[in-house]
Scaffold this active site. Structure first.
Site, PDB file in Angstrom:
ATOM      1  N   LYS B  77      66.541  48.817  89.211  1.00  0.00           N
ATOM      2  CA  LYS B  77      65.483  49.355  88.360  1.00  0.00           C
ATOM      3  C   LYS B  77      64.694  48.189  87.750  1.00  0.00           C
ATOM      4  CE  LYS B  77      65.118  52.736  84.504  1.00  0.00           C
ATOM      5  NZ  LYS B  77      65.933  53.634  83.639  1.00  0.00           N
ATOM      6  N   SER B 152      64.238  58.416  83.315  1.00  0.00           N
ATOM      7  CA  SER B 152      63.308  57.338  83.603  1.00  0.00           C
ATOM      8  C   SER B 152      63.586  56.606  84.913  1.00  0.00           C
ATOM      9  CB  SER B 152      63.326  56.333  82.454  1.00  0.00           C
ATOM     10  OG  SER B 152      64.575  55.677  82.392  1.00  0.00           O
ATOM     11  N   SER B 176      68.706  59.363  81.927  1.00  0.00           N
ATOM     12  CA  SER B 176      67.730  58.701  82.785  1.00  0.00           C
ATOM     13  C   SER B 176      68.202  58.421  84.207  1.00  0.00           C
ATOM     14  CB  SER B 176      67.278  57.382  82.137  1.00  0.00           C
ATOM     15  OG  SER B 176      66.226  57.625  81.249  1.00  0.00           O
TER      16      SER B 176
END
Lengths: 473, 470, 90
Positions: B77, B152, B176
């Protein structure tokens, strides 16, 4: 009569001292003064994204030592919190400090007058970086070498009532911190800093007046001057019917006056909350006992002992306890040769002058060697002048005084037989001397003594010679 | 060969046995990323991954000892630091940032010879549930580009689901990882708080954040977690989670009464009931009570913004973020840089965080939330004394259209209703795909008690099989 | 709403009037939603966070710092080995 005579001065101090650790409080960068800008930095102390603080054990130990020095209660559970505000010297835009659960609570310092000044707390926190303002280039440079170095903050109750008391208090704090090797407390390097909270109240009343806070006090002298200035300023305002505004004031040492800082500074809301990156610290009774066992008696205790047990004058005791190093050195010398006053004289007169230029005092001769020299002089094996000569040589060569004295032929090595032989020789050769001695020994003793010394190169023990003279003549 | 159909373990075993090489695998996935660039899932491909793959192949060829992830490509990420690589948290504020050091998680992956393939899209600073708040442009759902990937860690989930990479790390602060995993039909994990080091991962809410893998299977997640877990000298909040657990012939599944009340009226409610029925044959099913579980979301929207506002204060235009061109004095360096640099959602949360921390409100909000949090933890402990795992939906329903919830923050926040409690109480949770509504997948979650990851994995593997979506 | 402006000050953010209006509305909704916990009754015996023992703290041993070029690598402006900002007046 000044306006101030109608008021009591009420002072509380906040003292910051940099702890003597090898590394910073939340990272493993060196805690060092004077390195090139940003060379003692890492992701943690420059607040890089993703970096996390890891607490230095020794910083906690030193803060606890400080607490123990002043009789604080050590909290079994204490918490680090974030104090949030933006300023370029604060890399994370928050300072890790303690608020609700500080490491040490309470405590007291007794002034020479017997007055007790109470401490509210001592907590551990990180220092900020250093800013250099370059006006002509219109810029400020940020160096984070100091950022994240460990500080203790000591907060007093408002128990201080004059500039003199404040300075005496500060001296006592510094003495204890330096003595236990907790902090260097070099005010000129920012190693010890002091903020003063001051208010006035009409004599005989008990309600506190509005206080102001003064910052930027870089020496004991400026603390004293700033307090006197502010007390008088407030007295004038109040006497003229005015009110004191609660504000932060900055002391200007050159001008000898303080001025209010921008009002924006005062509307701060630091939004403290527990730092989620750090766990609360548990300090057990055993931890405290262990730390206590590493501490030596405090200077005041030692001073009392030197006066009572060793019979030293107050003056000697004060100088010998000015640092832990000197005090330890003295005590060790006395262990080798139990003549405290003689040792004290040598340290105070002959050793301290050798190191007066040094930043951190380290005597150039071991305790054992100094004790040996003092012993030789006291036992009249050598005289004081030779003793000083020997001291120089020991420092130069680091050899033991005994070995050197022999090598340099400084020792009194004339035997009783040699002296007797000389005396008998004189008696036989010079009948007049023998006769004069019988009539008035005092008159010729000097002459005989001179004769012996001349023939022994001055190495005969004069007391011994005197004794033998009376025998022979 | 189409490696996109294989699990991480299958790929790992294939490389180890010499069936194919890491180079082939890595080149394949790079080609996939390039071909499906429009998904916006992988925002940067690390082309040097090919060199790393060759090194691993060489080691294998020379029969040198290699790690348990030898040659396997993994994406990270965009909030995880890998020295020398750009890292941007999907924020234009960090558009020039190059990581000056490597995070512990990446170090651990590298030490097991994994190959880091690239970085994935996310909501800016991990704030969001749709992967629409990003400077790289919206990340699309792997099943239908009109729909959101969730967030997210939307990029990580979409990338794994679309076959761009067999595994991607995400971070989970309130769901997330699990929510986008659910919306894309892949497996997403959040371990016990403290299991994985946060060092080198940009903090959103420090007391809730955990990094963890998104993979195609439970087994893959389990393997990757074991690699990245461990006490870290750089992160004081890490624990030594040995994940040891007693194997049982029959596990007890808890169904939380309060969750069911919420779930029954949702889009996924019916499917979830069916799942419980199917699982009834395999597990002992008991009802448990967690009376205050529904307050988790309010706690979350107090605690997370409070920590975030402080964590994000360091982005100030002085040290590493973009400085506003117009800034002439210090105050404008701060205010203009931050106002221009941060996106709407981030600003909203910074403001909210400052509100709940500010003097006069601190006790009513932050302190209260911390106390409620402990109360909920106590209730969870009680619940876990009756069951091995608690089963609940991951999301209320399947994915939603891009733009649909963007103007309604509360609706967006409610996306995390079932995922947030795991972060609030710190327990491990995993989302496993188990059904579809139309073409869109739906995930179910298993919660286990602290350190009981292995029990959770055992149960999750059964749910995975029963669901049959894999 | 004074609060919003105060929060902008604390946050070092500046909103346009339009943004502020929109934000105000959203903010009220969020607060209404989180307010549900303010009236909850919490038992008195809620436990404190688990602490770390002194023995687990980091030993005071220095590690090499980061090379300065690396430290300053992402600085928008630097000078003489330092981060640089417009002149700070206090």
């Amino acid at each position: 009569m000044s306006e101030l005579d109608n008021f009591d001065v009420v002072i509380g101090l906040e003292i910051h001292a940099e702890l003597k650790t090898k590394t910073k409080v939340f990272c493993s960068c060196k805690n060092e003064f004077g390195a090139l800008p940003n060379t003692n930095t890492c992701p943690v102390c420059t607040g890089m994204p993703g970096a996390l603080p890891v607490l230095n054990k020794h910083a906690v130990e030193l803060a606890i030592k400080a607490g123990l020095s002043f009789g604080c209660e050590i909290s079994p559970y204490s918490v680090f919190e974030r104090k949030n505000y933006f300023y370029p010297d604060l890399s994370k835009a928050y300072q890790i400090s303690q608020l609700v659960y500080p490491l040490c609570l309470g405590g007291v310092i007794t002034l020479d007058s017997g007055k007790k000044v109470r401490l509210n707390r001592i907590h551990l926190e990180e220092d900020a970086g250093k800013l250099t303002h370059i006006s002509h280039a219109g810029g400020t440079l940020v160096d984070y070498n100091r950022g994240g170095t460990p500080l203790i903050e000591m907060v007093t109750e408002p128990d201080i009532s004059s500039a003199e008391e404040a300075v005496e208090f500060l001296r006592k704090v510094r003495e204890a911190l330096v003595f236990e090797d907790i902090a260097n407390c070099k005010m000129e390097e920012g190693g010890m800093r002091c903020d003063v909270n001051l208010s006035l109240r009409p004599k005989g009343t008990t309600v506190f007046g509005t206080r102001t806070e003064m910052k930027n006090l870089n020496s004991f002298k400026s603390v004293e001057r700033a307090i006197n200035f502010e007390a008088n300023r407030q007295a004038e305002v109040l006497s003229a019917g005015g009110v004191i505004v609660q504000e932060t004031r900055k002391w200007d040492d050159d001008k000898g006056e303080s001025f209010a800082m921008r009002s924006k500074e005062q509307a701060q809301d630091y939004r403290y909350f527990p730092d989620p990156d750090l766990l609360p610290i548990e300090v057990t009774k055993e931890d405290v006992e262990h730390i206590k066992s590493e501490m030596t008696a405090l200077p005041a205790d030692r001073r009392a002992r030197y006066i009572e047990e060793f019979g030293l004058p107050q003056y000697d005791a004060n100088i010998l306890t000015s640092t832990k190093y000197i005090s330890d050195y003295f005590e060790k010398c006395v262990e080798f040769y139990n003549a405290p006053k003689k040792i004290s004289n040598w340290i105070m007169v002959d050793l301290l002058k050798l190191v007066k230029e040094q930043e951190e005092i380290v005597f150039p001769i071991s305790e054992q060697h100094l004790a040996s020299i003092v012993k030789m002089v006291e036992e009249k094996v050598i005289n004081k002048t030779v003793g000083l000569q020997l001291l120089d040589e020991v420092i130069k060569t680091q050899k033991s005084p005994e070995v050197l004295a022999k090598e340099m032929n400084l020792l009194v090595t004339i035997s009783d037989e040699q002296i007797l032989e000389l005396l008998n020789k004189l008696k036989n050769e010079n009948a007049k001397v023998a006769a004069d001695y019988k009539v008035s020994p005092d008159k010729v003793t000097g002459f005989i003594m001179g004769y012996v010394m001349k023939n022994t190169g001055g190495k005969a023990n004069s007391a011994k010679v005197r004794e033998l003279i009376s025998k022979v003549f | 060969m189409d490696f996109s159909k294989l699990s991480l373990i299958e790929i790992r075993d294939g490389i180890a046995s010499g069936k194919f090489t890491s180079e082939e695998v890595v080149k394949f996935f790079i080609a996939q990323c390039e071909a499906k660039k429009s998904l916006n899932a992988v925002v940067e491909i690390f082309y040097d991954a090919v060199d790393k793959a060759k090194e691993v192949d060489k080691k294998i060829k020379n029969h040198e000892k290699v790690g348990v992830l030898a040659g396997v490509p993994i994406a990270i990420k965009d909030n995880i630091l890998y020295k020398g690589k750009k890292m941007g948290c999907a924020s234009k504020f960090l558009q020039n940032f190059v990581a000056p050091y490597t995070s512990t998680v990446v170090e651990k992956l590298l030490s097991e010879d994994a190959v880091i393939l690239g970085r994935t899209n996310m909501d800016e600073f991990a704030m969001g549930s749709s992967c629409e708040n990003t400077c790289y442009g919206v990340c699309h759902n792997a099943i239908d580009p009109e729909y959101v990937a969730g967030g997210s860690s939307g990029g990580s989930a979409s990338a794994v689901a679309a076959g761009l990479v067999p595994c991607a790390l995400g971070t989970d602060t309130g769901g997330s990882i699990r929510q986008p995993a659910s919306l894309n039909g892949v497996v997403g994990l959040k371990p016990t708080y403290g299991t994985v080091s946060r060092y080198g991962i940009v903090a959103f809410a420090s007391s809730l954040d955990q990094a963890s893998p998104i993979c195609k299977t439970v087994e893959d997640c389990q393997l990757v977690l074991k690699v990245i877990a461990g006490k870290d000298i750089h992160d004081s909040t890490t624990i030594d989670n040995k994940m040891t657990s007693v194997h049982k012939s029959k596990y007890t599944l808890g169904i939380c009464r309060q969750v069911m009340q919420e779930a029954k009226s949702t889009q996924g409610g019916e499917e979830f009931y069916k799942l419980i029925q199917k699982l009834g044959d395999i597990f002992d099913i008991v009802q448990v009570d967690i009376p205050h579980i529904q307050n988790s979301l309010a706690c979350y929207y107090i605690i997370a913004p409070a920590e975030a506002t402080s964590n994000l204060a360091r982005f100030d235009g002085v040290k590493y973020t973009v400085r506003s061109e117009g800034a002439k004095d210090l105050e404008s360096v701060y205010v203009q840089s931050r106002s221009e640099g941060f996106g709407r959602e981030v600003k909203r949360r910074i403001m909210l965080g400052n509100y709940v921390l500010s003097s006069g409100y601190f006790d009513a909000y932050y302190n209260k939330a911390k106390r409620v949090q402990k109360l909920i933890k106590r209730e969870f402990n009680e619940a876990f004394s009756h069951c091995d795992c608690i089963l609940m939906p991951t999301t209320a329903g399947t994915t939603f259209k891009i733009g649909e919830k963007l103007s309604d923050p509360i609706a967006m926040y409610k996306e995390d209703l079932f995922t947030v409690p795991a972060n609030i109480v710190g327990v491990p949770a995993i989302s496993v795909p188990y059904a579809k509504i139309g073409k869109f997948p739906l995930g179910a979650q298993l919660y286990a008690n602290d350190l009981n990851e292995d029990v959770m994995f055992e149960v999750a593997k059964i749910v995975e099989k029963v669901g049959g979506v894999k | 709403m004074d609060t919003i402006e105060h929060l902008e000050y604390l946050s070092k953010l500046k909103f346009s009037d339009e943004e502020r209006k929109k934000f105000e509305k959203e903010f009220e909704n969020i607060l209404t939603f989180v307010n549900e916990i303010t009236s909850l009754e919490i038992p008195d015996d809620i436990e404190k966070d688990k602490p770390i023992k002194m023995t687990e703290l980091r030993p005071d041993e220095a590690q090499p710092s980061m090379p300065r070029e690396e430290v300053l690598r992402n600085a928008p402006k630097q000078k003489d080995g330092c981060y640089s900002t417009p002149l700070v007046v206090d």
